[in-house]
Design a protein around this motif. Sequence first.
Motif, mmCIF file in Angstrom:
data_model
loop_
_atom_site.group_PDB
_atom_site.id
_atom_site.type_symbol
_atom_site.label_atom_id
_atom_site.label_comp_id
_atom_site.label_asym_id
_atom_site.label_seq_id
_atom_site.Cartn_x
_atom_site.Cartn_y
_atom_site.Cartn_z
ATOM 1 N N THR A 65 -5.201 8.582 -12.764
ATOM 2 C CA THR A 65 -6.065 7.549 -13.323
ATOM 3 C C THR A 65 -6.445 6.516 -12.268
ATOM 4 O O THR A 65 -7.615 6.144 -12.130
ATOM 5 C CB THR A 65 -5.367 6.848 -14.509
ATOM 6 O OG1 THR A 65 -5.072 7.830 -15.511
ATOM 7 C CG2 THR A 65 -6.227 5.752 -15.102
ATOM 8 N N ALA A 66 -5.464 6.069 -11.498
ATOM 9 C CA ALA A 66 -5.711 5.044 -10.479
ATOM 10 C C ALA A 66 -6.651 5.550 -9.383
ATOM 11 O O ALA A 66 -7.508 4.801 -8.909
ATOM 12 C CB ALA A 66 -4.389 4.583 -9.866
ATOM 13 N N PHE A 67 -6.522 6.809 -8.992
ATOM 14 C CA PHE A 67 -7.410 7.355 -7.964
ATOM 15 C C PHE A 67 -8.855 7.380 -8.454
ATOM 16 O O PHE A 67 -9.777 7.115 -7.686
ATOM 17 C CB PHE A 67 -6.958 8.751 -7.534
ATOM 18 C CG PHE A 67 -6.001 8.745 -6.366
ATOM 19 C CD1 PHE A 67 -6.314 9.416 -5.206
ATOM 20 C CD2 PHE A 67 -4.796 8.061 -6.421
ATOM 21 C CE1 PHE A 67 -5.447 9.415 -4.121
ATOM 22 C CE2 PHE A 67 -3.917 8.049 -5.359
ATOM 23 C CZ PHE A 67 -4.239 8.723 -4.201
ATOM 24 N N THR B 270 6.020 -2.259 -1.492
ATOM 25 C CA THR B 270 5.136 -3.108 -0.690
ATOM 26 C C THR B 270 4.077 -2.220 -0.037
ATOM 27 O O THR B 270 4.213 -0.990 0.000
ATOM 28 C CB THR B 270 5.932 -3.826 0.418
ATOM 29 O OG1 THR B 270 6.435 -2.840 1.322
ATOM 30 C CG2 THR B 270 7.074 -4.657 -0.163
ATOM 31 N N ASP B 271 3.050 -2.846 0.505
ATOM 32 C CA ASP B 271 2.027 -2.087 1.231
ATOM 33 C C ASP B 271 2.649 -1.297 2.386
ATOM 34 O O ASP B 271 2.298 -0.136 2.620
ATOM 35 C CB ASP B 271 0.947 -3.014 1.785
ATOM 36 C CG ASP B 271 0.014 -3.540 0.707
ATOM 37 O OD1 ASP B 271 0.215 -3.221 -0.481
ATOM 38 O OD2 ASP B 271 -0.937 -4.255 1.076
ATOM 39 N N VAL C 45 -7.702 3.002 2.748
ATOM 40 C CA VAL C 45 -7.557 1.686 2.103
ATOM 41 C C VAL C 45 -7.627 1.849 0.581
ATOM 42 O O VAL C 45 -6.823 1.269 -0.153
ATOM 43 C CB VAL C 45 -8.625 0.701 2.616
ATOM 44 C CG1 VAL C 45 -8.591 -0.596 1.837
ATOM 45 C CG2 VAL C 45 -8.411 0.432 4.103
ATOM 46 N N ALA C 46 -8.546 2.645 0.099
ATOM 47 C CA ALA C 46 -8.656 2.887 -1.340
ATOM 48 C C ALA C 46 -7.426 3.624 -1.868
ATOM 49 O O ALA C 46 -6.982 3.378 -2.996
ATOM 50 C CB ALA C 46 -9.929 3.676 -1.653
ATOM 51 N N ILE C 47 -6.861 4.506 -1.071
ATOM 52 C CA ILE C 47 -5.653 5.226 -1.479
ATOM 53 C C ILE C 47 -4.503 4.248 -1.669
ATOM 54 O O ILE C 47 -3.790 4.312 -2.672
ATOM 55 C CB ILE C 47 -5.298 6.324 -0.454
ATOM 56 C CG1 ILE C 47 -6.325 7.457 -0.535
ATOM 57 C CG2 ILE C 47 -3.886 6.845 -0.685
ATOM 58 C CD1 ILE C 47 -6.246 8.455 0.601
ATOM 59 N N ILE C 48 -4.325 3.329 -0.741
ATOM 60 C CA ILE C 48 -3.264 2.320 -0.862
ATOM 61 C C ILE C 48 -3.471 1.494 -2.133
ATOM 62 O O ILE C 48 -2.532 1.235 -2.886
ATOM 63 C CB ILE C 48 -3.216 1.394 0.382
ATOM 64 C CG1 ILE C 48 -2.964 2.190 1.655
ATOM 65 C CG2 ILE C 48 -2.187 0.279 0.198
ATOM 66 C CD1 ILE C 48 -1.640 2.895 1.731
ATOM 67 N N ARG C 49 -4.712 1.075 -2.395
ATOM 68 C CA ARG C 49 -5.014 0.326 -3.622
ATOM 69 C C ARG C 49 -4.664 1.142 -4.856
ATOM 70 O O ARG C 49 -4.103 0.613 -5.831
ATOM 71 C CB ARG C 49 -6.492 -0.064 -3.669
ATOM 72 C CG ARG C 49 -6.877 -1.247 -2.841
ATOM 73 C CD ARG C 49 -8.252 -1.810 -3.204
ATOM 74 N NE ARG C 49 -9.261 -0.802 -3.472
ATOM 75 C CZ ARG C 49 -10.184 -0.396 -2.603
ATOM 76 N NH1 ARG C 49 -10.220 -0.928 -1.387
ATOM 77 N NH2 ARG C 49 -11.069 0.511 -2.936
ATOM 78 N N ALA C 50 -4.987 2.422 -4.851
ATOM 79 C CA ALA C 50 -4.717 3.282 -6.014
ATOM 80 C C ALA C 50 -3.213 3.438 -6.238
ATOM 81 O O ALA C 50 -2.753 3.388 -7.389
ATOM 82 C CB ALA C 50 -5.375 4.644 -5.826
ATOM 83 N N ALA D 252 1.499 1.894 -9.438
ATOM 84 C CA ALA D 252 2.830 1.294 -9.490
ATOM 85 C C ALA D 252 2.887 0.152 -10.506
ATOM 86 O O ALA D 252 3.916 -0.077 -11.125
ATOM 87 C CB ALA D 252 3.229 0.783 -8.103
ATOM 88 N N MET D 253 1.765 -0.523 -10.693
ATOM 89 C CA MET D 253 1.722 -1.650 -11.637
ATOM 90 C C MET D 253 1.494 -1.210 -13.070
ATOM 91 O O MET D 253 1.629 -2.014 -13.989
ATOM 92 C CB MET D 253 0.657 -2.644 -11.211
ATOM 93 C CG MET D 253 0.963 -3.332 -9.902
ATOM 94 S SD MET D 253 -0.195 -4.623 -9.455
ATOM 95 C CE MET D 253 -1.681 -3.701 -9.111
ATOM 96 N N SER D 254 1.129 0.055 -13.264
ATOM 97 C CA SER D 254 0.827 0.497 -14.640
ATOM 98 C C SER D 254 2.065 0.850 -15.408
ATOM 99 O O SER D 254 3.126 0.978 -14.940
ATOM 100 C CB SER D 254 -0.122 1.690 -14.611
ATOM 101 O OG SER D 254 0.490 2.806 -14.021
#
Length: 153
Positions: free
Chosen positions: A90-92, A122-123, A141-146, A151-153
């Motif tokens: 979902t995040a991707f 952490t990042d 960068v988008a992969i790290i965000r995803a 992780a937050m879901s």
Amino acid sequence: MRQSYALHVNGTAYTIEADEDMPLLYALRDDLGLNNPRFGCGLAQCGACTVHLHGQPIRSCVTPVSAVGDGKVVTLAGLGTPEQPHPLQTAFVEEQVPQCGYCINGWIMTAAAFLRDNAKPTDAQIRDALEGLKCRCGTHVAIIRAVKRAAMS
């Protein structure tokens, strides 16, 4: 010499005939007809072939089918369903990570195992966990965000 191997993939039992040194990747794609994992480099350097064996990410291009034993293999298709996608899947999509999509298998499978053991990374931890994976489209960068989003879901 060809032998019979019992494989448990994505919750289903299969039996294949194969040489003991045939890569698991070939069994998954050629014998079982799975679209993922992907063949990338064939040298365990890019990660496109990543699957879970015993819950741990492995490079299926260099893992002989004879080494699987009674292990449970999970591919990207086994992480979630269209109705109930894995949080990383979902995040991707939400972060619009896929460009060509060829490498996504490795990133998601590696990140899924990592997040199972690291609920609030952490990042730097995410970057370390995903080190060695390749994306030629440059969506790092988008992969790290995803991964952070999942992780937050």
